[in-house]
Design a protein around this motif. Structure first.
Motif, PDB file in Angstrom:
ATOM      1  N   VAL A  79       0.573 -13.915 -31.924  1.00 48.61           N
ATOM      2  CA  VAL A  79       1.478 -13.280 -31.317  1.00 48.61           C
ATOM      3  C   VAL A  79       1.858 -11.961 -32.186  1.00 48.61           C
ATOM      4  O   VAL A  79       1.321 -11.013 -31.933  1.00 48.61           O
ATOM      5  N   LEU A  80       1.942 -12.210 -33.910  1.00 49.52           N
ATOM      6  CA  LEU A  80       1.830 -11.523 -34.630  1.00 49.52           C
ATOM      7  C   LEU A  80       0.779 -10.678 -34.873  1.00 49.52           C
ATOM      8  O   LEU A  80       0.482  -9.533 -35.239  1.00 49.52           O
ATOM      9  N   THR A  81      -0.797 -11.169 -34.536  1.00 47.62           N
ATOM     10  CA  THR A  81      -1.630 -11.023 -34.536  1.00 47.62           C
ATOM     11  C   THR A  81      -1.772  -9.718 -33.836  1.00 47.62           C
ATOM     12  O   THR A  81      -2.577  -8.516 -33.909  1.00 47.62           O
ATOM     13  N   LEU A  82      -1.821  -9.796 -32.381  1.00 46.39           N
ATOM     14  CA  LEU A  82      -1.723  -9.136 -31.251  1.00 46.39           C
ATOM     15  C   LEU A  82      -0.930  -7.457 -31.929  1.00 46.39           C
ATOM     16  O   LEU A  82      -1.555  -6.696 -31.284  1.00 46.39           O
TER      17      LEU A  82
ATOM     18  N   GLY B   1      -2.863  -0.802 -35.534  1.00 42.62           N
ATOM     19  CA  GLY B   1      -3.094  -0.261 -35.875  1.00 42.62           C
ATOM     20  C   GLY B   1      -3.773   0.156 -34.332  1.00 42.62           C
ATOM     21  O   GLY B   1      -4.269   1.924 -35.017  1.00 42.62           O
ATOM     22  N   VAL B   2      -4.340   0.235 -33.118  1.00 42.78           N
ATOM     23  CA  VAL B   2      -4.464   1.202 -32.429  1.00 42.78           C
ATOM     24  C   VAL B   2      -3.675   2.209 -32.345  1.00 42.78           C
ATOM     25  O   VAL B   2      -3.649   3.383 -32.182  1.00 42.78           O
ATOM     26  N   PHE B   3      -2.292   2.407 -32.454  1.00 48.08           N
ATOM     27  CA  PHE B   3      -1.409   3.119 -31.970  1.00 48.08           C
ATOM     28  C   PHE B   3      -1.584   4.207 -33.071  1.00 48.08           C
ATOM     29  O   PHE B   3      -1.708   5.727 -33.203  1.00 48.08           O
TER      30      PHE B   3
ATOM     31  N   LEU C 155     -11.234  -4.388 -32.727  1.00 45.77           N
ATOM     32  CA  LEU C 155      -9.811  -4.609 -33.714  1.00 45.77           C
ATOM     33  C   LEU C 155      -9.335  -6.448 -33.065  1.00 45.77           C
ATOM     34  O   LEU C 155      -9.017  -7.561 -34.103  1.00 45.77           O
ATOM     35  N   ILE C 156      -9.567  -5.745 -31.427  1.00 42.25           N
ATOM     36  CA  ILE C 156      -9.233  -7.423 -31.088  1.00 42.25           C
ATOM     37  C   ILE C 156      -9.968  -9.116 -31.418  1.00 42.25           C
ATOM     38  O   ILE C 156      -9.886  -9.608 -31.097  1.00 42.25           O
ATOM     39  N   LEU C 157     -11.451  -8.348 -31.627  1.00 42.51           N
ATOM     40  CA  LEU C 157     -12.389  -9.005 -31.421  1.00 42.51           C
ATOM     41  C   LEU C 157     -12.333  -9.314 -33.113  1.00 42.51           C
ATOM     42  O   LEU C 157     -12.520 -10.637 -33.678  1.00 42.51           O
ATOM     43  N   ALA C 158     -11.513  -9.078 -33.847  1.00 36.62           N
ATOM     44  CA  ALA C 158     -12.154  -9.246 -35.244  1.00 36.62           C
ATOM     45  C   ALA C 158     -11.141  -9.907 -35.999  1.00 36.62           C
ATOM     46  O   ALA C 158     -10.799 -11.346 -36.512  1.00 36.62           O
ATOM     47  N   ALA C 159      -9.706  -9.494 -35.282  1.00 42.03           N
ATOM     48  CA  ALA C 159      -8.556 -10.296 -35.045  1.00 42.03           C
ATOM     49  C   ALA C 159      -8.644 -11.880 -34.587  1.00 42.03           C
ATOM     50  O   ALA C 159      -8.091 -13.280 -35.173  1.00 42.03           O
ATOM     51  N   VAL C 160      -8.628 -11.411 -33.643  1.00 48.72           N
ATOM     52  CA  VAL C 160      -9.792 -12.897 -32.605  1.00 48.72           C
ATOM     53  C   VAL C 160      -9.686 -13.868 -33.531  1.00 48.72           C
ATOM     54  O   VAL C 160      -9.858 -15.447 -33.069  1.00 48.72           O
TER      55      VAL C 160
END
Length: 457
Positions: free
Chosen positions: A18-21, A27-29, A53-58
Motif C-alpha cells: 500500500v505504501l509503495t503504491l 511521483g506520478v502526480f 513506475l508501477i512495474l519497477a515499484a511492484v
C-alpha cells in the motif's frame, strides 16, 4: 504441538505494498504537475511513466516479499518516493534547459534507465546475500576492493577530471564514479574490522577534561583512515568524499567502542585536514571563501548565489511545479537539486523531502539497533550513517551551513552510479532487517515421558 508466540513479528508486506503504491502516486502526480505548470497540459507519455513506475515499484516489492519477507516494511516506499520526486524534478529541469537551448541533452530518460538498473541491483543483492553475516568473512577483501576503486580515477586513460575533481572513470560511452561503490565496500570493511578489534580499541588512555582518550598505540586505525581521506583530497581534489569517508569511519569507530575520546581525536584530525586543504589547494580555498561571503565575488560564486536566490524566490510554499526558474542555476539537476526543489516546492516541500530522508535514517538506525549480532549492527550503522552524512553534506552546502562539496542528494539527483549504489545500500539494510525480525525456528514440544525412557535393569 507448535508454540505460537503472540509477540512474533508480522511480515507486513501488505502494508508495504500500500505504501509503495502511494509512493508511485506521489511521483506520478509530480510528473503531471510539471506538465501542467510548463505547458498547461498533461504530458502525453504519462501513461508510459505510470506503467514503468508501477512495474519497477511492484517488482522491488515482490523481490522483498520473496527474498526478505520479514524486512522493514517502510524503507522501500520511502526511497521509491524520493526516486519518483527526483525523476519529476529532473524532467522539469530538462524542459527548462531545453527551452533555453534545444540542443541540451535530456537527463530524465537516462535517470529512468538507471533507476531500473538500480532496482535490478537491489534485487540481485537480496538474492545473492541471503545472510549478511557471511560478508564478515570477506572483510579484508572488501577493504582491498575499496582501495582499488578509489585509485581507479588516478589511472591515466580512464580517469576523468570534472570541475576540478578527479573522481570519475570513463569506459567507452559509460562513465562511473567508483567512490560510490567504495562507500559500500568501506562500510563492510569497517564493520568487519571493528567488530573484532573493538575490545582493544575501547581501552582508555589518558583522561583529559573528563574524556578518556584512546591509547597512543591504538591510534593506528584512525590515522590510517585520516591518511586515506587526506589522500583523496590531495590526489582527487574531492572534498566531499574525503569528508564522507572519514566521518563514516569515526562514527562507526565510536559506536563500536562507545568511547567519546575517538570523536575528539577525529574532530582534531578533521580540523588539521581542513586547514591543510585550505592552505594547499586553491579550489578548496575558493569553496571556503564562497561559503563565508559568496557575494564578494559574484562572477566566481554565481552558482551558489543563483541557488540562494532560487530558494528565496520559492519562499514558504514555492512557485509551483514548472513555474519557477531553477534551470538558471548551473548543475541544478545534480549538485543543486535540493535548491531546485526548494524554489518549486518552497520551504514546505523542501522540509518534507528532508523529513523523508530523516525517516530513512531513522529506519536504518532502528534496524541496526535491533540487530542481534555485532557485525550486522555495525554494518547497519555504517550504511545508514553514510547515507545520513551525505544528505547532511549536500543540504548543508546548498544552504551555506557548510562549504559546498559537490556530492549529490541520494535518489534525487541525476547520476547513475549514485542511484545504483544507494539501491544496493537499501537492499543490505533490508537483508539485515529480515535477519533480525525473522522468528527463530519453532520446535515441537514433546511430552516429558517421551523424551526420557527409564531402562530397568
Amino acid at each position: 504441538m507448535s508454540d505460537t508466540s503472540p509477540l512474533a513479528p508480522r511480515k507486513r508486506r501488505g502494508a508495504e505494498l500500500v505504501l509503495t503504491l502511494m509512493a508511485v502516486v506521489i511521483g506520478v502526480f509530480g510528473y503531471i504537475a510539471v506538465g501542467l505548470g510548463t505547458t498547461g497540459a498533461i504530458p502525453t507519455d504519462t501513461y508510459r511513466l505510470i506503467g514503468g513506475l508501477i512495474l519497477a515499484a511492484v517488482g522491488a516489492h515482490l523481490a522483498v516479499r520473496r527474498f526478505a519477507p520479514y524486512a522493514d516494511p517502510v524503507l522501500l516506499p520511502l526511497v521509491l518516493c524520493l526516486n519518483g520526486l527526483g525523476l519529476a524534478m529532473i524532467h522539469r529541469l530538462d524542459m527548462g534547459r531545453q527551452a533555453i537551448n534545444p540542443d541540451r541533452a535530456a537527463f530524465a530518460t537516462g535517470q529512468v534507465i538507471w533507476t531500473f538498473v538500480g532496482i535490478i541491483a537491489f534485487t540481485a543483492v537480496l538474492v545473492l546475500v541471503r545472510d549478511h553475516r557471511r560478508l564478515q568473512g570477506f572483510t579484508y577483501t572488501f577493504g582491498l576492493v575499496a582501495i582499488g576503486l578509489l585509485l581507479l580515477p588516478l589511472i591515466p586513460g580512464i580517469g576523468q577530471e570534472i570541475n576540478g575533481a578527479r573522481i570519475w572513470i570513463r569506459l567507452g560511452p559509460f562513465s562511473f564514479q567508483p567512490g560510490e561503490a567504495a562507500k559500500v565496500c568501506l562500510a563492510i570493511f569497517f564493520a568487519g574490522y571493528l567488530v573484532v578489534k573493538r575490545d582493544v580499541l575501547a581501552l582508555a588512555g589518558k583522561r583529559l577534561l573528563g574524556i578518556d582518550l584512546p591509547r597512543g598505540r591504538d591510534l593506528g586505525p584512525i590515522l590510517l583512515g585520516w591518511l586515506i581521506s587526506v589522500g583523496i583530497l590531495v590526489f582527487q581534489r574531492d572534498l566531499g568524499s574525503s569528508l564522507l569517508f572519514f566521518g563514516l569511519f569515526v562514527v562507526v569507530l565510536f559506536v563500536a567502542t562507545e568511547r567519546p575520546g575517538w570523536l575528539v581525536v577525529g574532530a582534531l584530525l578533521f580540523a588539521v585536514g581542513a586547514w591543510f586543504g585550505y592552505t594547499a589547494f586553491g579550489h578548496v580555498r575558493v569553496r571556503f571563501e564562497a561559503w563565508l561571503d559568496p557575494f564578494s565575488n559574484p562572477d566566481q560564486n554565481g552558482q551558489i548565489i543563483s541557488a540562494l536566490f532560487g530558494l528565496a524566490h520559492g519562499g514558504v510554499l514555492g512557485r509551483g511545479w514548472g513555474l519557477g526558474s531553477p534551470e538558471l542555476t548551473p548543475f541544478s539537476f545534480s549538485d543543486f537539486i535540493l535548491a531546485s526543489l526548494g524554489e518549486e516546492l518552497g520551504l514546505t516541500g523542501l522540509m518534507a523531502v528532508l523529513l523523508i530522508y530523516g525517516l530513512v535514517v531513522e529506519r536504518g538506525l532502528r534496524i541496526a539497533l535491533t540487530c542481534r549480532d555485532g557485525f550486522g549492527k555495525l554494518l547497519g550503522i555504517g550504511l545508514t550513517m553514510s547515507f545520513a552524512i551525505q544528505v547532511f553534506i549536500v543540504a548543508g552546502g546548498v544552504t551555506r551551513l557548510i562549504p559546498l562539496t559537490g556530492l549529490t542528494a541520494p535518489f534525487l539527483a541525476q547520476g547513475g552510479s549514485s542511484i545504483v549504489m544507494n539501491w544496493a545500500i537499501i537492499a543490505l539494510l533490508l537483508r539485515i532487517s529480515d535477519q533480525t525480525r525473522r522468528p527463530a525456528p519453532k520446535t515441537s514440544r514433546v511430552d516429558a515421558d517421551d523424551q526420557t525412557q527409564v531402562v530397568k535393569l
